[in-house]
Design a protein around this motif. Structure first.
Motif, mmCIF file in Angstrom:
data_model
loop_
_atom_site.group_PDB
_atom_site.id
_atom_site.type_symbol
_atom_site.label_atom_id
_atom_site.label_comp_id
_atom_site.label_asym_id
_atom_site.label_seq_id
_atom_site.Cartn_x
_atom_site.Cartn_y
_atom_site.Cartn_z
ATOM 1 N N ASN A 281 0.865 -1.176 0.000
ATOM 2 C CA ASN A 281 0.000 0.000 0.000
ATOM 3 C C ASN A 281 0.904 1.228 0.000
ATOM 4 O O ASN A 281 2.139 1.103 0.038
ATOM 5 N N SER A 282 0.304 2.406 -0.051
ATOM 6 C CA SER A 282 1.082 3.641 -0.189
ATOM 7 C C SER A 282 0.601 4.664 0.827
ATOM 8 O O SER A 282 -0.576 5.042 0.816
ATOM 9 N N ILE A 283 1.520 5.119 1.687
ATOM 10 C CA ILE A 283 1.190 6.076 2.742
ATOM 11 C C ILE A 283 2.209 7.210 2.710
ATOM 12 O O ILE A 283 3.421 6.966 2.701
ATOM 13 N N VAL A 284 1.718 8.429 2.663
ATOM 14 C CA VAL A 284 2.569 9.618 2.736
ATOM 15 C C VAL A 284 2.093 10.444 3.916
ATOM 16 O O VAL A 284 0.896 10.744 4.027
ATOM 17 N N GLU A 285 3.007 10.810 4.811
ATOM 18 C CA GLU A 285 2.621 11.610 5.961
ATOM 19 C C GLU A 285 3.770 12.515 6.380
ATOM 20 O O GLU A 285 4.921 12.308 5.998
ATOM 21 N N SER A 286 3.426 13.509 7.171
ATOM 22 C CA SER A 286 4.405 14.472 7.646
ATOM 23 C C SER A 286 4.931 14.064 9.018
ATOM 24 O O SER A 286 4.198 13.493 9.832
ATOM 25 N N SER A 287 6.193 14.387 9.282
ATOM 26 C CA SER A 287 6.748 14.151 10.614
ATOM 27 C C SER A 287 6.409 15.285 11.568
ATOM 28 O O SER A 287 6.753 15.220 12.747
#
Length: 399
Positions: A281-287
């Motif tokens: 799957n594909s997950i993009v998030e900010s730190s």
């Protein structure tokens, strides 16, 4: 027409067209060749989205419910402003699908896999009576109870109403706010592009001259993380990664730095390495803490708010350059307020430049969303993005 699929997705059923005259669940099941239970499930999704109506026939056993097409939007006043609702025709274009699947595989080496999955989605397009303005919204989930069909319908109609009377804006590079749907249209499958062989053979944005790669280098804004997690509760993935390898959580980019490339069994053997359980799957998030879209708009001095892209094509795999069109609502923002809708653009944009250090301004909270060209058949967890430059190359007559 609103389309629905049966649980095995063997064929698609034109429920909305079939409801030209009111029918009971039993009548629909007989006409469409489905079980009453399957018809009831699809009708519930369409009814929650106000795409079909229902009324009780009587109290006696066997008389049940009568389903039909809804009244024109101008007559439906319990969800929308009456003056605004009269500008919108009955909801025609839309796509609903519900599916459940099970699969198993086995190899001579004793690798056995069995898993089940489910998906339900609804995409709705609303257009004004004169056909000059449209709005679109799509969401999906593995749990039908968590699919907010009312939100989908309301957002599509709201966008159509707010996109009336667009103005011409000259093409160029603008600061842009990308809603999660627009990000999904660009980046929905980005996590699957981190292939080691492509990088080492110079056919990837992660390549360097002489067969080297950008592993360990800062390629994106320092807040950006890209990863795959088969156990994520909002986006469960397959237990089997590429070539039957057991899926694991894998971080591809951490704080903007390229951390992993994916080695297939073949390429790993060629290079004397271990194969990589690639993304499922594909997950993009900010730190950093996420920023709401409303706050992004308030912070924008001059730029564009974008909800969706369409007809996207890859141009150059070495720079991740894409081209395509905006669609179904685009708005000009000035001094922290949406001023007016504008006509559509064609764009040429490198994804590497989009996410590059210095170009990303704000990052929102990841939301489960699928590519609009895929009609909700897949999903990623992606945030809204505010970027300093997005490249529009020409105007488009698309609505």
């Amino acid at each position: 027409m609103v389309l629905a699929t049966d649980h095995t997705t063997r064929y698609r059923v034109p429920f909305h067209a079939t409801l030209g005259l009111p029918r009971t669940t039993t009548q629909l099941a007989a006409q469409l060749g489905l079980s009453p239970a399957a018809v009831s499930q699809h009708l519930k999704v369409l009814k929650d989205a106000a795409l079909v109506t229902a009324r009780r026939l009587g109290a006696r056993w066997g008389q049940g419910w009568l389903f039909g097409r809804p009244a024109p939007m101008g007559q439906v006043t319990h969800r929308f402003d009456p003056a605004a609702a009269t500008q919108v025709p009955p909801p025609r274009p839309g796509f609903h699908q519900a599916r459940g699947s099970a699969g198993a595989s086995a190899t001579k080496n004793g690798n056995f896999i069995y898993e089940q999955s489910s998906l339900v989605s609804l995409a709705t397009t609303a257009r004004t009576v004169d056909g000059t303005s449209s709005g679109y919204f799509l969401r999906n989930h593995f749990d039908v109870a968590k699919l907010d069909t009312a939100r989908i319908a309301n957002e599509a109609i709201r966008k159509a109403l707010n996109a009336r009377n667009p103005r011409v804006l000259e093409p160029g590079a603008y600061p842009v706010i990308l809603e999660p749907q627009a990000v999904a249209d660009l980046l929905g499958f980005f996590a699957f592009s981190f292939d080691a062989r492509n990088a080492e053979e110079g056919r990837s944005p992660f390549a360097l001259p002489g067969g080297k790669t950008k592993l360990g280098q800062k390629i994106f804004d320092e807040r950006i993380n890209v990863y795959s997690d088969p156990w994520h509760p909002e986006l469960p993935g397959s237990q089997s990664a590429q070539a039957g390898l057991p899926a694991q959580k894998i971080t591809l980019v951490r704080n903007g730095v390229l951390e992993n490339l994916v080695y297939s069994r073949f390429w790993a053997k060629q290079k004397g390495k271990e194969p990589t359980p690639g993304p499922v799957n594909s997950i993009v998030e900010s730190s950093q803490p996420p920023v709401a879209i409303d706050d992004m708009i308030k912070s924008l001095d001059r730029g564009i708010l974008l909800g969706r892209f369409w007809y996207i094509r890859n141009v150059d795999p070495r720079t991740a350059l894409q081209t395509g069109l905006t669609r179904d609502g685009i708005w000009y923002v000035e001094k922290g307020k949406i001023q007016y809708p504008v006509k559509n653009f064609r764009f040429n944009q490198s994804l590497m430049e989009l996410l590059a250090p210095g170009n990303v301004d704000m990052i929102g909270k990841p939301e489960r969303v699928g590519s609009s060209e895929g009609q909700g058949g897949s999903a990623s967890l992606l945030p809204a993005l505010k970027v300093k430059a997005f490249h529009f190359t020409s105007q488009s007559e698309a609505v």
